[in-house]
Scaffold this motif. Structure first.
Motif, PDB file in Angstrom:
ATOM      1  N   THR A 134       0.838  -1.187   0.000  1.00 24.91           N
ATOM      2  CA  THR A 134       0.000   0.000   0.000  1.00 24.91           C
ATOM      3  C   THR A 134       0.877   1.243   0.000  1.00 24.91           C
ATOM      4  O   THR A 134       2.054   1.186   0.311  1.00 24.91           O
ATOM      5  CB  THR A 134      -0.912   0.048   1.236  1.00 24.91           C
ATOM      6  N   SER A 156       0.851   5.347   1.300  1.00 20.44           N
ATOM      7  CA  SER A 156       0.172   6.346   2.104  1.00 20.44           C
ATOM      8  C   SER A 156       0.944   7.656   2.047  1.00 20.44           C
ATOM      9  O   SER A 156       2.086   7.747   2.499  1.00 20.44           O
ATOM     10  CB  SER A 156       0.052   5.852   3.549  1.00 20.44           C
ATOM     11  N   GLU A 194       0.326  10.138   3.731  1.00 23.44           N
ATOM     12  CA  GLU A 194       0.472  10.627   5.100  1.00 23.44           C
ATOM     13  C   GLU A 194       1.750  10.088   5.741  1.00 23.44           C
ATOM     14  O   GLU A 194       2.521  10.835   6.349  1.00 23.44           O
ATOM     15  CB  GLU A 194      -0.755  10.181   5.905  1.00 23.44           C
ATOM     16  N   ILE A 195       1.974   8.789   5.600  1.00 22.58           N
ATOM     17  CA  ILE A 195       3.196   8.200   6.141  1.00 22.58           C
ATOM     18  C   ILE A 195       4.403   8.845   5.482  1.00 22.58           C
ATOM     19  O   ILE A 195       5.379   9.206   6.146  1.00 22.58           O
ATOM     20  CB  ILE A 195       3.216   6.677   5.911  1.00 22.58           C
TER      21      ILE A 195
END
Lengths: 171, 171
Positions: A130, A132, A134-135
């Motif tokens: 995945t 992200s 945000e990460i």
DNA sequence: CGGCGACCGTTACACTGTAACAGGCCGGGC
DNA sequence: GCCCGGCCTGTTACAGTGTAACGGTCGCCG
């Protein structure tokens, strides 16, 4: 080293994964386009290596791949597989799972720079990739703060996937 | 496998790291307290293994450790080192760097649950361990969203540390 | 043609990690 | 005391991971 179940992937999956032949064809097509565009050589060995990795629903070791590529009279040495894997990882077609010394097909068309998060299930051995933003952002902030210039990122989470949690409760 | 420079650590460091003997003594003290509290056996081999890892400023492979632990007449087998390392990692005294198959001392007193981010410098081979609640949070969110129950987390960033960037410009 | 570069086969080797068995050491129960 | 059990360590053996080095093939280009 470790043998997990035969499942390797969860059908009736809650999110959209290309599986088996479908994903394989997609990846090969992507590789051919990429080789075309950049003037690279997508050789038979590299193609077959990619197919083997993509057909499997779980991370494969280099020696496993070599075995699958070998025919009774025609043995493929692991070192050749490593070279093919070098090519494939360099161009983002497969990923190396550092915590397993194994390889999985890339499930995104992600532009080179991005980094992925790998969710590795202890029970069924499947690997979910995945991304992200945000990460990514929080990582960038931490790195900048530490004055560290990143080149490559490895994020691997080991645990229990959704499907296996359900399976567990059912027992 | 790969030999990096002899530096291994950056003095005049921008942040606070205990180094060499100081860090080693701290870690050993922590280990002894922990063994005391939990009724564990902090044996001579485990202690010496911890000391060797802590004294080095860069990740050490199991065989490197075995070599350092061996005296002319008294050879320590790698398998013993692995067992000591199992103990030390289980109790958070050292960390395994998956991307290098090597081990570093833990630089935090972090309560078991937390996960660390490792910054691995390509030039000097040093490893910096940091913790970021922000990264932790975004990871948790991503995992929850994927329905994945994490057990252990690996975050390893390879790149160039601040000190080496400066050194690079100076050339 | 001759050389160059990329790929691949082959061998050899170093490193990583685990399984299995045997001996030592220590604490508790009889 | 003695035996039994657990835990740790030594030892051997082996499977898996990864790289170095050399040679051969093929295509391309001067």
């Amino acid at each position: 080293m470790d043998e997990h179940g035969t499942c390797g992937h969860h059908d009736h999956a809650p999110h959209d994964h290309a599986h088996g032949p479908g994903r394989t064809a997609d990846l090969v097509a992507r590789a051919e386009r990429l080789a075309q565009d950049l003037g690279l050589q997508f050789t038979a060995l590299r193609r077959r290596t990619l197919e083997v990795v993509a057909d499997e629903g779980r991370p494969l070791g280099a020696y496993d791949i070599a075995e699958r590529l070998s025919a009774p009279g025609k043995r493929v040495a692991a070192v050749s597989v490593y070279r093919a894997l070098d090519f494939l990882t360099e161009h983002g077609l497969v990923h190396r799972i550092a915590s397993r010394n194994a390889f999985v097909p890339c499930e995104h068309g992600h532009g080179a720079g991005e980094s992925a998060v790998f969710l590795i299930c202890r029970r069924c051995g499947s690997v979910d990739e995945t991304i992200s933003a945000e990460i990514e952002r929080s990582l960038d902030r931490t790195l900048a703060q530490a004055g560290f210039k990143p080149a490559s990122r490895i994020v691997e989470i080991e645990g229990e996937c959704g499907a296996c949690q359900g399976r567990h409760e059912a027992e």
